[in-house]
Enzyme design. Structure first.
Site: not given
Ligand code: ING
Length: 303
Positions: A46, A109, A126, A145, A171, A196
């Site tokens: 991503e 995204n 996304k 985001e 993601c 990410n």
């Molecule tokens: N990143 C994260 C994901 O869903 C996140 C958002 C971070 C969720 C930490 C939970 C804990 O993997 C993205 N870019 O969606």
């Protein structure tokens, strides 16, 4: 059997100072290594061209838009497409898409699937945007985001390519069963996704130690419950002071991890994926036509 040899090309951190040209050089190196290992296809993460900029609160739209691609391929990414066509290898990559549609500027995204001739044969924007839209300075870093991207408007389409039915997601989508099921209903045989994922989740630090577990749990469940291969590719390591998990993996329709990255830098893992491996599951335990009871499922489409 229908073998697709897949490379999952995990990226280490992309710092803010790294230019797209710097990054494309890394992508081309990984692509060449993938080709040398017989890959038909290499999957990148991503937002694979820039640092994960939603970690910052920005108010100047020009500063935000500098992280977006106005065309794909553009001047800095064309060398990647040209090298792929020269090598005869397909690829997926995620990027921030800035486009004008219906007379207004849109920000998504986005991820694309490119075939061995360098043609874009699949595109996804996304849908599950995690995090928050407002400035929350209590957090060690932001996750904006919902501020910088619109919800994707393409659904989860699948593409016939590489001898099978290929799907894309991005993601946070991988944590939601609906993502895989919508593609499963279209007969998807391989889902390609990048992520990410910060190791630290400010709203729930008590979950941090389970970040890698939840990553694989989500993708293995999605693979098994929809009889599909899942290729999950991380951008990993310490980006601008924020630790992103690795855990890049190639997962079979059985739910088994067949290849896994070991570190948190640029790292290529490869597996020969037989798309027919899914048949045994699609025709028995997950024979949707024989066993699903959609008349009982209404609630999952409610608000
Ligand atoms: N990143 C994260 C994901 O869903 C996140 C958002 C971070 C969720 C930490 C939970 C804990 O993997 C993205 N870019 O969606």
């Amino acid at each position: 059997s229908r073998i697709v040899t897949v490379g999952a090309a995990q990226l280490g951190p992309i710092q803010r100072a790294h230019s797209r040209t710097d990054v494309v050089r890394r992508l081309i190196d990984l692509m060449r290594r993938a080709r040398a290992m017989g890959c038909d296809l290499v999957a990148f993460p991503e937002l694979g061209l820039t640092t994960f900029f939603p970690r910052w609160w920005m108010e100047d739209q020009a500063e935000v838009d500098a992280f977006f691609e106005r065309e794909m391929p553009g001047p800095e990414t064309r060398p990647l497409f040209e090298e792929a066509a020269r090598l005869g290898i397909g690829f997926t990559i995620g990027y921030a898409e800035l486009t004008v549609e219906d007379g207004r500027t849109r920000h998504f995204n986005t991820s694309i699937l490119v075939d061995k001739a360098g043609r874009i044969v699949g595109k996804y924007r996304k849908i599950h945007l995690p995090g928050h839209a407002g400035h929350e300075p209590w957090r060690a870093f932001q996750h904006l985001e919902k501020r910088y991207f619109e919800v994707g408007n393409l659904g989860w389409p699948v593409s016939r390519a590489f001898g099978g039915i290929m799907g894309l997601c991005i993601c946070n989508d991988r944590r939601w069963p609906e993502t895989y099921r919508v593609m499963g209903m279209q007969g998807v045989e391989m889902v390609l996704l990048g992520y990410n994922t910060p190791e630290h989740h400010p709203p729930a630090p008590e979950q941090d130690h389970l970040a890698e577990f939840h990553n694989h749990l989500s993708m293995q469940a999605g693979a098994y419950q929809n009889s599909t291969w899942v290729v999950g590719v991380a951008k990993a390591g310490v980006e601008e002071g924020c630790m992103l998990i690795g855990g890049t993996a190639i997962i079979a329709p059985s739910g088994e991890i067949v290849a896994k990255a070991l570190g948190r830098d640029d790292e290529l893992i490869v597996a020969a994926c037989d798309l027919d491996h899914a048949v045994s599951y699609k025709t028995t335990i997950f024979n949707f036509a024989a066993h699903r009871r959609p008349e009982a499922y209404g609630l999952i489409t409610e608000r």
